[in-house]
Design a protein around this motif. Structure first.
Motif, PDB file in Angstrom:
ATOM      1  N   THR A  21       0.837  -1.208   0.000  1.00  0.00           N
ATOM      2  CA  THR A  21       0.000   0.000   0.000  1.00  0.00           C
ATOM      3  C   THR A  21       0.866   1.250   0.000  1.00  0.00           C
ATOM      4  O   THR A  21       0.631   2.194  -0.761  1.00  0.00           O
ATOM      5  CB  THR A  21      -0.919   0.008   1.233  1.00  0.00           C
ATOM      6  OG1 THR A  21      -1.696  -1.180   1.232  1.00  0.00           O
ATOM      7  CG2 THR A  21      -1.832   1.223   1.223  1.00  0.00           C
ATOM      8  N   ARG A  22       1.879   1.231   0.861  1.00  0.00           N
ATOM      9  CA  ARG A  22       2.775   2.392   0.952  1.00  0.00           C
ATOM     10  C   ARG A  22       3.479   2.610  -0.385  1.00  0.00           C
ATOM     11  O   ARG A  22       3.569   3.734  -0.885  1.00  0.00           O
ATOM     12  CB  ARG A  22       3.799   2.150   2.055  1.00  0.00           C
ATOM     13  CG  ARG A  22       4.558   3.372   2.495  1.00  0.00           C
ATOM     14  CD  ARG A  22       5.300   3.101   3.795  1.00  0.00           C
ATOM     15  NE  ARG A  22       6.010   1.812   3.751  1.00  0.00           N
ATOM     16  CZ  ARG A  22       5.890   0.849   4.678  1.00  0.00           C
ATOM     17  NH1 ARG A  22       5.101   1.024   5.728  1.00  0.00           N
ATOM     18  NH2 ARG A  22       6.552  -0.279   4.567  1.00  0.00           N
ATOM     19  N   ALA A  23       3.947   1.543  -0.982  1.00  0.00           N
ATOM     20  CA  ALA A  23       4.657   1.642  -2.263  1.00  0.00           C
ATOM     21  C   ALA A  23       3.719   2.167  -3.343  1.00  0.00           C
ATOM     22  O   ALA A  23       4.090   3.051  -4.120  1.00  0.00           O
ATOM     23  CB  ALA A  23       5.209   0.279  -2.662  1.00  0.00           C
ATOM     24  N   TRP A  24       2.514   1.634  -3.370  1.00  0.00           N
ATOM     25  CA  TRP A  24       1.556   2.042  -4.400  1.00  0.00           C
ATOM     26  C   TRP A  24       1.198   3.529  -4.264  1.00  0.00           C
ATOM     27  O   TRP A  24       1.171   4.268  -5.243  1.00  0.00           O
ATOM     28  CB  TRP A  24       0.287   1.190  -4.307  1.00  0.00           C
ATOM     29  CG  TRP A  24      -0.679   1.464  -5.406  1.00  0.00           C
ATOM     30  CD1 TRP A  24      -1.886   2.057  -5.292  1.00  0.00           C
ATOM     31  CD2 TRP A  24      -0.507   1.174  -6.796  1.00  0.00           C
ATOM     32  NE1 TRP A  24      -2.476   2.155  -6.526  1.00  0.00           N
ATOM     33  CE2 TRP A  24      -1.655   1.623  -7.466  1.00  0.00           C
ATOM     34  CE3 TRP A  24       0.523   0.571  -7.540  1.00  0.00           C
ATOM     35  CZ2 TRP A  24      -1.826   1.507  -8.843  1.00  0.00           C
ATOM     36  CZ3 TRP A  24       0.361   0.453  -8.915  1.00  0.00           C
ATOM     37  CH2 TRP A  24      -0.796   0.906  -9.545  1.00  0.00           C
ATOM     38  N   GLN A  25       0.963   3.925  -3.016  1.00  0.00           N
ATOM     39  CA  GLN A  25       0.665   5.330  -2.747  1.00  0.00           C
ATOM     40  C   GLN A  25       1.833   6.209  -3.174  1.00  0.00           C
ATOM     41  O   GLN A  25       1.643   7.245  -3.806  1.00  0.00           O
ATOM     42  CB  GLN A  25       0.444   5.502  -1.250  1.00  0.00           C
ATOM     43  CG  GLN A  25      -0.919   6.042  -0.896  1.00  0.00           C
ATOM     44  CD  GLN A  25      -1.107   6.081   0.611  1.00  0.00           C
ATOM     45  OE1 GLN A  25      -0.826   5.101   1.313  1.00  0.00           O
ATOM     46  NE2 GLN A  25      -1.595   7.213   1.101  1.00  0.00           N
ATOM     47  N   GLY A  26       3.025   5.766  -2.840  1.00  0.00           N
ATOM     48  CA  GLY A  26       4.215   6.531  -3.206  1.00  0.00           C
ATOM     49  C   GLY A  26       4.361   6.641  -4.710  1.00  0.00           C
ATOM     50  O   GLY A  26       4.687   7.717  -5.230  1.00  0.00           O
TER      51      GLY A  26
ATOM     52  N   ASP B  33      -2.064   3.650 -17.541  1.00  0.00           N
ATOM     53  CA  ASP B  33      -2.936   2.881 -18.412  1.00  0.00           C
ATOM     54  C   ASP B  33      -3.643   1.746 -17.678  1.00  0.00           C
ATOM     55  O   ASP B  33      -4.854   1.669 -17.651  1.00  0.00           O
ATOM     56  CB  ASP B  33      -2.142   2.296 -19.580  1.00  0.00           C
ATOM     57  CG  ASP B  33      -1.516   3.388 -20.429  1.00  0.00           C
ATOM     58  OD1 ASP B  33      -1.990   4.528 -20.355  1.00  0.00           O
ATOM     59  OD2 ASP B  33      -0.540   3.100 -21.150  1.00  0.00           O
ATOM     60  N   ARG B  34      -2.838   0.876 -17.077  1.00  0.00           N
ATOM     61  CA  ARG B  34      -3.436  -0.348 -16.590  1.00  0.00           C
ATOM     62  C   ARG B  34      -4.266  -0.172 -15.320  1.00  0.00           C
ATOM     63  O   ARG B  34      -5.326  -0.772 -15.174  1.00  0.00           O
ATOM     64  CB  ARG B  34      -2.328  -1.388 -16.361  1.00  0.00           C
ATOM     65  CG  ARG B  34      -2.867  -2.790 -16.272  1.00  0.00           C
ATOM     66  CD  ARG B  34      -1.755  -3.823 -16.277  1.00  0.00           C
ATOM     67  NE  ARG B  34      -0.910  -3.762 -17.481  1.00  0.00           N
ATOM     68  CZ  ARG B  34       0.049  -4.644 -17.755  1.00  0.00           C
ATOM     69  NH1 ARG B  34       0.294  -5.640 -16.905  1.00  0.00           N
ATOM     70  NH2 ARG B  34       0.771  -4.528 -18.844  1.00  0.00           N
ATOM     71  N   HIS B  35      -3.761   0.640 -14.397  1.00  0.00           N
ATOM     72  CA  HIS B  35      -4.459   0.753 -13.104  1.00  0.00           C
ATOM     73  C   HIS B  35      -4.865   2.178 -12.789  1.00  0.00           C
ATOM     74  O   HIS B  35      -4.766   2.618 -11.657  1.00  0.00           O
ATOM     75  CB  HIS B  35      -3.564   0.220 -11.985  1.00  0.00           C
ATOM     76  CG  HIS B  35      -3.199  -1.213 -12.136  1.00  0.00           C
ATOM     77  ND1 HIS B  35      -4.136  -2.217 -12.113  1.00  0.00           N
ATOM     78  CD2 HIS B  35      -2.017  -1.814 -12.324  1.00  0.00           C
ATOM     79  CE1 HIS B  35      -3.518  -3.374 -12.279  1.00  0.00           C
ATOM     80  NE2 HIS B  35      -2.234  -3.168 -12.417  1.00  0.00           N
ATOM     81  N   PRO B 126      -3.440  -1.096  -3.276  1.00  0.00           N
ATOM     82  CA  PRO B 126      -2.555  -1.686  -4.287  1.00  0.00           C
ATOM     83  C   PRO B 126      -3.317  -2.673  -5.154  1.00  0.00           C
ATOM     84  O   PRO B 126      -4.181  -3.393  -4.647  1.00  0.00           O
ATOM     85  CB  PRO B 126      -1.492  -2.400  -3.457  1.00  0.00           C
ATOM     86  CG  PRO B 126      -2.110  -2.612  -2.131  1.00  0.00           C
ATOM     87  CD  PRO B 126      -3.086  -1.501  -1.920  1.00  0.00           C
ATOM     88  N   PRO B 127      -3.019  -2.716  -6.449  1.00  0.00           N
ATOM     89  CA  PRO B 127      -3.721  -3.642  -7.337  1.00  0.00           C
ATOM     90  C   PRO B 127      -3.334  -5.090  -7.059  1.00  0.00           C
ATOM     91  O   PRO B 127      -2.275  -5.363  -6.482  1.00  0.00           O
ATOM     92  CB  PRO B 127      -3.254  -3.213  -8.725  1.00  0.00           C
ATOM     93  CG  PRO B 127      -1.977  -2.505  -8.513  1.00  0.00           C
ATOM     94  CD  PRO B 127      -2.056  -1.887  -7.159  1.00  0.00           C
ATOM     95  N   ASP B 137       9.968  -8.909  -3.299  1.00  0.00           N
ATOM     96  CA  ASP B 137       9.777  -7.932  -4.378  1.00  0.00           C
ATOM     97  C   ASP B 137       9.009  -6.716  -3.884  1.00  0.00           C
ATOM     98  O   ASP B 137       9.353  -5.572  -4.196  1.00  0.00           O
ATOM     99  CB  ASP B 137       9.030  -8.574  -5.548  1.00  0.00           C
ATOM    100  CG  ASP B 137       9.914  -9.539  -6.322  1.00  0.00           C
ATOM    101  OD1 ASP B 137      11.152  -9.364  -6.279  1.00  0.00           O
ATOM    102  OD2 ASP B 137       9.385 -10.460  -6.954  1.00  0.00           O
ATOM    103  N   ILE B 138       7.962  -6.969  -3.122  1.00  0.00           N
ATOM    104  CA  ILE B 138       7.163  -5.866  -2.589  1.00  0.00           C
ATOM    105  C   ILE B 138       8.031  -4.992  -1.689  1.00  0.00           C
ATOM    106  O   ILE B 138       8.004  -3.755  -1.770  1.00  0.00           O
ATOM    107  CB  ILE B 138       5.940  -6.403  -1.810  1.00  0.00           C
ATOM    108  CG1 ILE B 138       4.962  -7.080  -2.775  1.00  0.00           C
ATOM    109  CG2 ILE B 138       5.262  -5.281  -1.046  1.00  0.00           C
ATOM    110  CD1 ILE B 138       3.755  -7.702  -2.110  1.00  0.00           C
ATOM    111  N   GLU B 139       8.822  -5.643  -0.859  1.00  0.00           N
ATOM    112  CA  GLU B 139       9.659  -4.863   0.048  1.00  0.00           C
ATOM    113  C   GLU B 139      10.723  -4.076  -0.704  1.00  0.00           C
ATOM    114  O   GLU B 139      11.043  -2.941  -0.347  1.00  0.00           O
ATOM    115  CB  GLU B 139      10.298  -5.783   1.100  1.00  0.00           C
ATOM    116  CG  GLU B 139       9.295  -6.143   2.199  1.00  0.00           C
ATOM    117  CD  GLU B 139       9.792  -7.268   3.092  1.00  0.00           C
ATOM    118  OE1 GLU B 139      10.923  -7.759   2.866  1.00  0.00           O
ATOM    119  OE2 GLU B 139       9.029  -7.675   3.997  1.00  0.00           O
TER     120      GLU B 139
END
Lengths: 150, 150
Positions: A21-26, B33-35, B126-127, B137-139
């Motif tokens: 979530t933090r990454a996406w927001q960023g 585009d995608r999200h 996040p999608p 990867d997320i981290e």
DNA sequence: TGTAATCATTACAACAGCATAACTAAATGT
DNA sequence: ACATTTAGTTATGCTGTTGTAATGATTACA
């Protein structure tokens, strides 16, 4: 669907969800607010961003108006307006469809391709602060992004 | 400025620049585009995205119309229009500025804060495909993004 | 104290985005 | 051959965005 042992057979722990979530927001802050280049491209090419979007969709190769409409999620009538504009600017032209005489193919002129290339250059040039990262960070980002793109 | 031994004292090799470009382009594809959730939020809250943008700018705390205009890069007249709309919807209210009687502060009502929260929830969720990545990867993404925001 | 600058608003005006309906031409299927 | 479907266009209109000019109220400064 959210319970442990769901379809994917994988449980995402809370900390990871928070990180995502933090990454996406960023990412949204970075791309939408800080480094949004829509205005910049629009000014550089002297046309609205929707025209540039169309230009870039057509660039890979000729396509019918219908296909263009689908890829831009707009109506046929509005697609006609957009293509008319690109044609008036000398960036695109309508050519007969090889097998279906109802349809028309839209393709870029040489000028149109040049404009599309300029747009691509502006839009895909990584911002300073990204280039300023360590090599490992850039590569990690590249790797994760390519995974996301599937 | 681009030569070896420049201001930063660091040379970015070609492969890294290419990785950065690829990553940046990929991010644009993903987020633009995608999200892209502008439409989704707009429909969910029943108002145009520019109103939602304003809502989110006001959310952190009351501010004058001028400050709001600057942060949204719009004219004062259009800012008035936007705030009028938010007030009409019951999402914001104008209160007198404590020291400058020319100015007015805009702040959200309870409903406005609820709406802003709904918008934030939709926009920052996040999608699926991001959550589907491995924890590492997320981290890694989270770490690089936070560096970029720094 | 009076003049200039600032904050917000109102009144227009122009344009971009996008949709609906009606129409022509061509293809498809019976 | 005729009815139906499909591709594209034209006409029209509504909404949202964004700019300019003028106005009123208040503040700051010479």
């Amino acid at each position: 669907m959210e319970r442990p042992g769901d379809d994917t057979g994988r449980q995402v722990d809370d900390a990871t969800v928070r990180a995502a979530t933090r990454a996406w927001q960023g990412l949204n802050t970075l791309l939408m607010d800080r480094h949004n280049r829509r205005k910049e491209v629009a000014e550089a090419l002297g046309m609205s961003f929707s025209r540039i979007r169309a230009l870039r969709r057509i660039a890979p190769g000729p396509l019918t108006l219908r296909e263009l409409a689908q890829r831009m999620s707009t109506d046929p009538p509005y697609t006609t307006v957009i293509v008319d504009d690109l044609v008036r600017r000398g960036f695109a032209e309508r050519v007969p469809h090889p097998v279906d005489r109802r349809a028309k193919l839209v393709r870029l002129t040489a000028e149109g391709e040049a404009a599309a290339a300029r747009a691509a250059a502006i839009l895909s040039a990584p911002p300073e602060d990204l280039l300023a990262l360590d090599r490992e960070d850039i590569e990690a980002l590249d790797r994760v992004v390519s995974k996301l793109l599937g």
